[in-house]
Design a protein around this motif. Structure first.
Motif, PDB file in Angstrom:
ATOM      1  N   LEU A  17      22.388  47.266  69.171  1.00  0.00           N
ATOM      2  CA  LEU A  17      21.191  46.312  69.932  1.00  0.00           C
ATOM      3  C   LEU A  17      19.799  46.488  68.969  1.00  0.00           C
ATOM      4  O   LEU A  17      19.783  45.536  68.753  1.00  0.00           O
ATOM      5  CB  LEU A  17      20.376  46.731  70.850  1.00  0.00           C
ATOM      6  CG  LEU A  17      19.599  47.191  71.672  1.00  0.00           C
ATOM      7  CD1 LEU A  17      19.564  45.236  72.401  1.00  0.00           C
ATOM      8  CD2 LEU A  17      18.987  47.977  73.084  1.00  0.00           C
ATOM      9  N   VAL A  18      19.118  47.673  68.288  1.00  0.00           N
ATOM     10  CA  VAL A  18      18.278  48.062  67.475  1.00  0.00           C
ATOM     11  C   VAL A  18      18.805  46.982  66.203  1.00  0.00           C
ATOM     12  O   VAL A  18      17.723  46.467  66.139  1.00  0.00           O
ATOM     13  CB  VAL A  18      17.812  49.034  67.364  1.00  0.00           C
ATOM     14  CG1 VAL A  18      16.938  49.325  66.148  1.00  0.00           C
ATOM     15  CG2 VAL A  18      17.339  49.453  67.996  1.00  0.00           C
ATOM     16  N   ASP A  19      19.371  47.027  65.643  1.00  0.00           N
ATOM     17  CA  ASP A  19      19.844  45.864  64.440  1.00  0.00           C
ATOM     18  C   ASP A  19      19.348  44.224  65.350  1.00  0.00           C
ATOM     19  O   ASP A  19      19.506  43.363  64.084  1.00  0.00           O
ATOM     20  CB  ASP A  19      21.239  46.504  64.068  1.00  0.00           C
ATOM     21  CG  ASP A  19      21.572  47.706  63.014  1.00  0.00           C
ATOM     22  OD1 ASP A  19      20.031  48.435  63.179  1.00  0.00           O
ATOM     23  OD2 ASP A  19      22.772  48.104  62.933  1.00  0.00           O
ATOM     24  N   ARG A  20      20.253  43.896  65.565  1.00  0.00           N
ATOM     25  CA  ARG A  20      19.619  42.806  66.461  1.00  0.00           C
ATOM     26  C   ARG A  20      19.225  42.661  66.682  1.00  0.00           C
ATOM     27  O   ARG A  20      18.347  41.248  65.937  1.00  0.00           O
ATOM     28  CB  ARG A  20      20.948  42.093  67.639  1.00  0.00           C
ATOM     29  CG  ARG A  20      22.678  42.301  67.008  1.00  0.00           C
ATOM     30  CD  ARG A  20      22.550  41.352  66.151  1.00  0.00           C
ATOM     31  NE  ARG A  20      22.351  39.894  66.337  1.00  0.00           N
ATOM     32  CZ  ARG A  20      22.787  39.644  67.549  1.00  0.00           C
ATOM     33  NH1 ARG A  20      24.675  40.018  68.512  1.00  0.00           N
ATOM     34  NH2 ARG A  20      22.602  38.247  68.561  1.00  0.00           N
ATOM     35  N   LEU A  21      17.752  43.498  66.888  1.00  0.00           N
ATOM     36  CA  LEU A  21      16.571  42.936  67.733  1.00  0.00           C
ATOM     37  C   LEU A  21      16.015  42.378  66.358  1.00  0.00           C
ATOM     38  O   LEU A  21      14.886  42.500  66.457  1.00  0.00           O
ATOM     39  CB  LEU A  21      16.403  43.833  68.743  1.00  0.00           C
ATOM     40  CG  LEU A  21      16.282  43.988  69.397  1.00  0.00           C
ATOM     41  CD1 LEU A  21      15.903  45.505  70.795  1.00  0.00           C
ATOM     42  CD2 LEU A  21      15.744  43.151  70.654  1.00  0.00           C
ATOM     43  N   LEU A  22      15.672  43.823  65.270  1.00  0.00           N
ATOM     44  CA  LEU A  22      15.331  43.588  64.113  1.00  0.00           C
ATOM     45  C   LEU A  22      15.436  42.628  63.374  1.00  0.00           C
ATOM     46  O   LEU A  22      15.048  41.966  61.958  1.00  0.00           O
ATOM     47  CB  LEU A  22      15.223  44.856  63.408  1.00  0.00           C
ATOM     48  CG  LEU A  22      14.764  46.008  63.853  1.00  0.00           C
ATOM     49  CD1 LEU A  22      15.221  47.225  63.105  1.00  0.00           C
ATOM     50  CD2 LEU A  22      13.355  45.847  63.884  1.00  0.00           C
ATOM     51  N   ALA A  23      16.439  41.969  63.846  1.00  0.00           N
ATOM     52  CA  ALA A  23      16.933  40.388  63.024  1.00  0.00           C
ATOM     53  C   ALA A  23      16.134  39.331  62.821  1.00  0.00           C
ATOM     54  O   ALA A  23      16.173  38.508  62.017  1.00  0.00           O
ATOM     55  CB  ALA A  23      18.345  40.215  63.309  1.00  0.00           C
ATOM     56  N   GLY A  24      15.505  39.864  64.030  1.00  0.00           N
ATOM     57  CA  GLY A  24      14.727  38.273  63.915  1.00  0.00           C
ATOM     58  C   GLY A  24      13.423  38.542  64.953  1.00  0.00           C
ATOM     59  O   GLY A  24      12.648  38.193  65.596  1.00  0.00           O
ATOM     60  N   LEU A  25      13.610  39.903  64.807  1.00  0.00           N
ATOM     61  CA  LEU A  25      11.860  40.841  64.730  1.00  0.00           C
ATOM     62  C   LEU A  25      11.122  41.061  63.587  1.00  0.00           C
ATOM     63  O   LEU A  25      12.112  41.871  62.963  1.00  0.00           O
ATOM     64  CB  LEU A  25      11.537  41.450  65.977  1.00  0.00           C
ATOM     65  CG  LEU A  25      12.216  41.017  67.384  1.00  0.00           C
ATOM     66  CD1 LEU A  25      12.268  42.046  68.329  1.00  0.00           C
ATOM     67  CD2 LEU A  25      10.640  40.210  67.739  1.00  0.00           C
ATOM     68  N   PRO A  26       9.770  41.480  63.816  1.00  0.00           N
ATOM     69  CA  PRO A  26       8.938  42.439  62.544  1.00  0.00           C
ATOM     70  C   PRO A  26       8.985  43.758  63.095  1.00  0.00           C
ATOM     71  O   PRO A  26       8.895  43.979  63.781  1.00  0.00           O
ATOM     72  CB  PRO A  26       7.579  42.087  62.134  1.00  0.00           C
ATOM     73  CG  PRO A  26       7.442  41.811  63.577  1.00  0.00           C
ATOM     74  CD  PRO A  26       8.511  40.885  64.096  1.00  0.00           C
ATOM     75  N   ALA A  27      10.154  45.167  61.446  1.00  0.00           N
ATOM     76  CA  ALA A  27      10.202  45.908  61.661  1.00  0.00           C
ATOM     77  C   ALA A  27       8.853  47.246  63.355  1.00  0.00           C
ATOM     78  O   ALA A  27       8.953  47.761  63.516  1.00  0.00           O
ATOM     79  CB  ALA A  27       9.849  47.443  61.229  1.00  0.00           C
ATOM     80  N   GLU A  28       7.352  46.695  63.084  1.00  0.00           N
ATOM     81  CA  GLU A  28       6.926  47.119  64.348  1.00  0.00           C
ATOM     82  C   GLU A  28       6.599  46.866  64.815  1.00  0.00           C
ATOM     83  O   GLU A  28       6.236  47.297  66.126  1.00  0.00           O
ATOM     84  CB  GLU A  28       5.269  46.746  62.723  1.00  0.00           C
ATOM     85  CG  GLU A  28       4.879  45.167  62.957  1.00  0.00           C
ATOM     86  CD  GLU A  28       5.204  44.564  61.995  1.00  0.00           C
ATOM     87  OE1 GLU A  28       4.218  43.766  61.695  1.00  0.00           O
ATOM     88  OE2 GLU A  28       6.146  45.153  61.042  1.00  0.00           O
ATOM     89  N   ALA A  29       7.315  45.427  65.223  1.00  0.00           N
ATOM     90  CA  ALA A  29       7.484  44.674  66.890  1.00  0.00           C
ATOM     91  C   ALA A  29       8.702  45.529  67.752  1.00  0.00           C
ATOM     92  O   ALA A  29       8.880  45.103  69.225  1.00  0.00           O
ATOM     93  CB  ALA A  29       7.514  43.455  67.034  1.00  0.00           C
ATOM     94  N   VAL A  30       9.292  47.054  67.024  1.00  0.00           N
ATOM     95  CA  VAL A  30      10.713  47.325  67.803  1.00  0.00           C
ATOM     96  C   VAL A  30      10.390  48.717  67.468  1.00  0.00           C
ATOM     97  O   VAL A  30      10.174  49.651  66.993  1.00  0.00           O
ATOM     98  CB  VAL A  30      12.089  47.152  67.057  1.00  0.00           C
ATOM     99  CG1 VAL A  30      13.328  47.744  67.913  1.00  0.00           C
ATOM    100  CG2 VAL A  30      12.087  45.952  67.426  1.00  0.00           C
TER     101      VAL A  30
END
Length: 468
Positions: A17-30
Motif C-alpha cells: 500500500l505504502v509503495d503504491r501511494l509513494l509512486a504518485g506522491l511526494p515522500a512528505e505527503a505519506v
C-alpha cells in the motif's frame, strides 16, 4: 452491508500500500509513523470507536487525491477523509487499516468575485480565514460554526454544519453552489454552477453536502457570498424559567422579526460560565436569551424584541449600546461549551433540533432526564431555529457515570424525535448516531440512502461504518 464489501489490508500488505501511494506522491505527503498517525484516529466526539490507520496522506493537489483513490480502489483499502477533526459525531474517525486522507494542506482561496458574489476555495481553507478574506472586500460568508477558527470548509461541507447565524442566514448547504469531487475510483466530477441560478439535472451538489465523505472527496467548492451587513447589536434578557424564555422566542418569531442571532442558555450553563470566567451573570436566572440584529436600525429592533421579552416574563432586559458591549454579552455564549466541559472533565454534546413551538418541552424534558440519571446536563441552543445542544457532563473515569451519560444521551435523542424533531441539526451522524438515523429515516429511507451510497461507492471504501 457496506463494511462486508471491503477488507482492511493485512500487515504484510501494508508495504505494498505504502509503495503504491509513494509512486504518485511526494515522500512528505505519506505518514506511517504510528506515533504520528494515532493523532489522526479521532475527531472530538465521545463514545465513538476508531481504528488504527495504515497511513495518513496529506495531499496538496487534486491529482494527488485522485492517485490515492485509484490505489485504494485497486487494493480495496478504506479511505477516511478528514479536515481539522473538530467534528462531534465520529464522522472523521479512522477505520482499522484505512488510509486517512487529510485535506488540511489543500488550503488555498482560489478566487473571490465581488461581482458574482462567490468564493472558490480548496477544502482545507479555515472558515475564519475565508470569512476575514471576504470581509476585506465588503462581502460576508455567513456559516459560522463555534469552531470557526479551526474548522475547515471541507469539513463544514461534509457535515453540513451550521452556527450562531443560522436563524437569519441558514446553514452551509445554502451557500454551496458547486463542487469538484474525486470519486471512489479516482475520477473527477464537477457539480453545480457559479451562476446565481441553475436547475440543470439532479442537484448532486446538495447531495454531497452532509454526506460525511461517504460519496466522494470534495477538492474544490464554489461558495455563495452576501454583502457584508452592518455591525450587529445584541440584547440580553434574563428569565425566571426556561419556559418563559422559550415563550419569548415564539413571540419574536411569530412577530415577524428576523434576528441575526437568537441564542439561549439554561441555568446550568449560566452557572458553569460564571464558575469558569467569573462574568458576574446573575445566579438566580433560569434562562438567558441573547438576541442580535444587523439591520440598518438595530436599536429599534432590539427595543421591539425587548418589549416582547418583557411581555413573556423577562426579569431584566439589557440592550447593548455599541459593538464592544455586544461582544461582551456574546462572550458568555461562546464560553458555554468550554465551561460545561470544566464541570466534570468530559462532555457529550447532543445536537437535537425541534420545531420552535416545541422548544420549551424539549428543555423541560432534558431537565427531567438529568434528574433521572443524576447528571449535570446544560443546554445552550440556537433557539431561533430550535437547534438545542444538551451537553452531558460526566467523569470518563467513572464507569457507572459514563454508562448513565450514554443512556441519557440516547433518551434526549428519543425525546427530540417524539417532539417532531431530528437527531442532528448541524453536527452530522458519523458513528455516534447511526442507529438513530435508521430510526428517523425508517427502513425504506435507509434502503434508498444505501442505494445512493452504492451508486457512488460500489466497493464501499469511502468512510465505511459511518451513517449506516
Amino acid at each position: 452491508m457496506i463494511m462486508s464489501r471491503i477488507e482492511a489490508p493485512r500487515d504484510q500488505d501494508t508495504g505494498t500500500l505504502v509503495d503504491r501511494l509513494l509512486a504518485g506522491l511526494p515522500a512528505e505527503a505519506v505518514v506511517i509513523d504510528p506515533d504520528v498517525t494515532v493523532a489522526y484516529a479521532n475527531d472530538m466526539a465521545s463514545f465513538c470507536p476508531s481504528g488504527t490507520p495504515a497511513a495518513v496522506v496529506l495531499p496538496r493537489t487534486v491529482e494527488q487525491v485522485q492517485h490515492v483513490m485509484r490505489v485504494a480502489t485497486e487494493l480495496r483499502v478504506p479511505v477516511v477523509p478528514q479536515g481539522a477533526r473538530t467534528g462531534l459525531s465520529g464522522a472523521a474517525n479512522a477505520s482499522e487499516g484505512c488510509v486517512v486522507l487529510s485535506l488540511v494542506k489543500m488550503d488555498r482561496i482560489l478566487e473571490i468575485s465581488p461581482v458574482d458574489r462567490i468564493a472558490v476555495v480548496e477544502p482545507g481553507v479555515i472558515n475564519a480565514t475565508l470569512s476575514r478574506a471576504v470581509n476585506e472586500l465588503g462581502l460576508y460568508y455567513p456559516p459560522d460554526p463555534s469552531s470557526w477558527e479551526m474548522c475547515t470548509i471541507g469539513g463544514n461541507i461534509g457535515t453540513a454544519s451550521g452556527g450562531l447565524c443560522c436563524v437569519k442566514y441558514g446553514v452551509t448547504a445554502e451557500y454551496v453552489l458547486g463542487l469538484d469531487v474525486v470519486l471512489a475510483d479516482g475520477r473527477l466530477m464537477s457539480t453545480g454552477r457559479r451562476t446565481a441560478k441553475g436547475v440543470a439535472g439532479y442537484d448532486l451538489t446538495r447531495l454531497f453536502v452532509g454526506s460525511e465523505g461517504s460519496l466522494g472527496i470534495v477538492v474544490k467548492a464554489i461558495l455563495a457570498l452576501k454583502p457584508q451587513p452592518p455591525q450587529q447589536l445584541v440584547l440580553a434578557a434574563e428569565f425566571g424559567s426556561a419556559a418563559a424564555a422559550c415563550d419569548a422566542v415564539c413571540r419574536i418569531m411569530e412577530g415577524g422579526h428576523v434576528p441575526s442571532l437568537l441564542e439561549l442558555m439554561d441555568r446550568t450553563t449560566v452557572k458553569a460560565v460564571n464558575d469558569l470566567a467569573h462574568m458576574g451573570l446573575p445566579e438566580t436566572t433560569e434562562a438567558l436569551l441573547l438576541a442580535a440584529f444587523d439591520t440598518p436600525d438595530p436599536a429599534a429592533d432590539l427595543a421591539a424584541v425587548g418589549a416582547l421579552c418583557t411581555a413573556a416574563g423577562a426579569t431584566e432586559v439589557v440592550p447593548a449600546e455599541d459593538a464592544a458591549e455586544s461582544e461582551l454579552l456574546l462572550q458568555a455564549r461562546r464560553l458555554s461549551l468550554t465551561a460545561l466541559e470544566a464541570v466534570k472533565g468530559t462532555t457529550m454534546i447532543d445536537d437535537v433540533c425541534v420545531p420552535r413551538s416545541r422548544l420549551g418541552e424539549m428543555l423541560e424534558g432534558v431537565e427531567r432526564i438529568a434528574e433521572k440519571y443524576r447528571l449535570t446536563i446544560g443546554v445552550c441552543a440556537h433557539a431561533g431555529d430550535g437547534n438545542t445542544h444538551p451537553t452531558v457532563c460526566f467523569d470518563a473515569q467513572d464507569v457507572d457515570e459514563s454508562r448513565r451519560a450514554r443512556e441519557s444521551f440516547d433518551e434526549i435523542m428519543a425525546l427530540g424525535l417524539e417532539l417532531g424533531g431530528t437527531i442532528t441539526g448541524e453536527h452530522g451522524v458519523g458513528v455516534l448516531k447511526k442507529e438513530w438515523l435508521a430510526r428517523e429515516l425508517g427502513p425504506v429511507g435507509v434502503e434508498m440512502q444505501r442505494a445512493v451510497k452504492t451508486a457512488f461507492d460500489p466497493l464501499g471504501i469511502l468512510n465505511p461504518g459511518k451513517l449506516f
